[in-house]
Design an enzyme around this catalytic site. Sequence first.
Site, PDB file in Angstrom:
ATOM      1  N   LYS A  80      32.665  54.136  77.516  1.00 29.97           N
ATOM      2  CA  LYS A  80      31.842  54.876  76.392  1.00 29.97           C
ATOM      3  C   LYS A  80      33.142  54.750  75.292  1.00 29.97           C
ATOM      4  CE  LYS A  80      27.885  56.997  75.693  1.00 29.97           C
ATOM      5  NZ  LYS A  80      26.692  56.365  76.352  1.00 29.97           N
ATOM      6  N   GLY A 180      14.849  67.608  71.288  1.00 33.06           N
ATOM      7  CA  GLY A 180      15.159  66.501  70.762  1.00 33.06           C
ATOM      8  C   GLY A 180      14.162  65.443  70.060  1.00 33.06           C
ATOM      9  N   GLY A 182      14.619  62.616  68.571  1.00 31.40           N
ATOM     10  CA  GLY A 182      15.233  61.341  68.219  1.00 31.40           C
ATOM     11  C   GLY A 182      14.326  60.144  68.854  1.00 31.40           C
ATOM     12  N   VAL A 184      14.392  58.453  71.603  1.00 30.02           N
ATOM     13  CA  VAL A 184      13.959  58.782  72.857  1.00 30.02           C
ATOM     14  C   VAL A 184      13.076  59.717  73.188  1.00 30.02           C
ATOM     15  CG1 VAL A 184      14.677  59.230  75.351  1.00 30.02           C
ATOM     16  CG2 VAL A 184      16.066  57.783  74.210  1.00 30.02           C
ATOM     17  N   TYR A 186      10.906  60.702  70.930  1.00 25.34           N
ATOM     18  CA  TYR A 186       9.789  60.340  70.433  1.00 25.34           C
ATOM     19  C   TYR A 186       8.877  59.617  71.179  1.00 25.34           C
ATOM     20  CZ  TYR A 186       6.606  57.281  67.673  1.00 25.34           C
ATOM     21  OH  TYR A 186       5.532  56.752  67.314  1.00 25.34           O
TER      22      TYR A 186
END
Length: 373
Positions: A80, A180, A182, A184, A186
Amino acid sequence: MNLFQKLEGMGHEQVVFFQHKDSGLKAIVAIHNTALGPALGGLRMWPYASDDDAVKDVLRLSRGMTYKAAVSGLNLGGGKAVLIGDPAKDKSEGLFRAFGRFIGSLGGRYITAEDVGTTVDDMDYIYQETDRVVGVHRVHGGSGDPSPFTAFGTLQGIKACLQKKYGHDDPGKASFAIQGAGSVGYYLAKFLSEAGAKVFVCDINAERVQHIVDEFGAEAVSTDQIYDVDANVFAPCALGGVINENTLPRLKFDIVAGSANNQLETNDHGTALEERGILYAPDYAINAGGLMNVAIELQGYDRDRAYRMVSSIRDIISRIFLLAERDGIPTWQAADRLAEERIAMISKVKIPYTKRFKDRLSGRRSHTTEMMG
């Protein structure tokens, strides 16, 4: 933070700090484990309060990527990257191109991709400096935005949860609280609404919430109220650590199944979910759709193949539930066991990724990577 003690405890192979004064780049790359292949994991851009917070995040996220790739059956390791900065105001071409050059210096041990705070356009800047990036625009032979695949995979995992808990797999017969809104969140709201489900949604960005409300008929709630919603399924799709000692007593859901990484503040909170009768879909297993999608670029991208692979998340989650029930352990532990067993097995026939071999990325370019042999 005693960094080396932390690395030893979590099993990391390598942590690299990059800075570039002219572009303002301050980035950390953590390579957790390369027993299965080169480390692949997204680039997260976030205005961390401290360097220690950034290190803590990248270490935890990179370890999760190892387990995600392993439980998904991919020949990839876990890594990451975090970029310290505000994605709303600190982005520039120079910033991402500098990061791309640094990634290129790692000898192929780490491949980056889109994550929270970064976009396909940002990946295209990185691509100008290195081929160690996936999730680039389709004009370059990439797959583009991985968010629809992450959401589609999450939906498959939710169906496994519904089957386990209620004996059916129809999202239209359930209600969902999505934390959330954002990319994903959405798409998950879109898929669930199209299936006829009742959807509640929250986000720190009111415009994103309103978009989902207007387009899909979802009901908006506050970021604090989301934990108290009377719904069947809680779907965390934002940042991690949302299942903790403060939120756990408030949850009335039957299922926790969402796309966010590191949803549990500690593993003990996953055990506590089990004790409360709440079915938990381990986050790195249910949200693996984005990783599966971009991983296909390494062999030549095919969209139909991506959807077929991501559909397997339903079977992966079901397998975790079966193992948990058979061995009498929480689902988080069952997922870890599946991942660790695969890593141990492959490690006996394949040693860590450091010596050269040839592969192709999206059929669009040849490159060399490192594998010890």
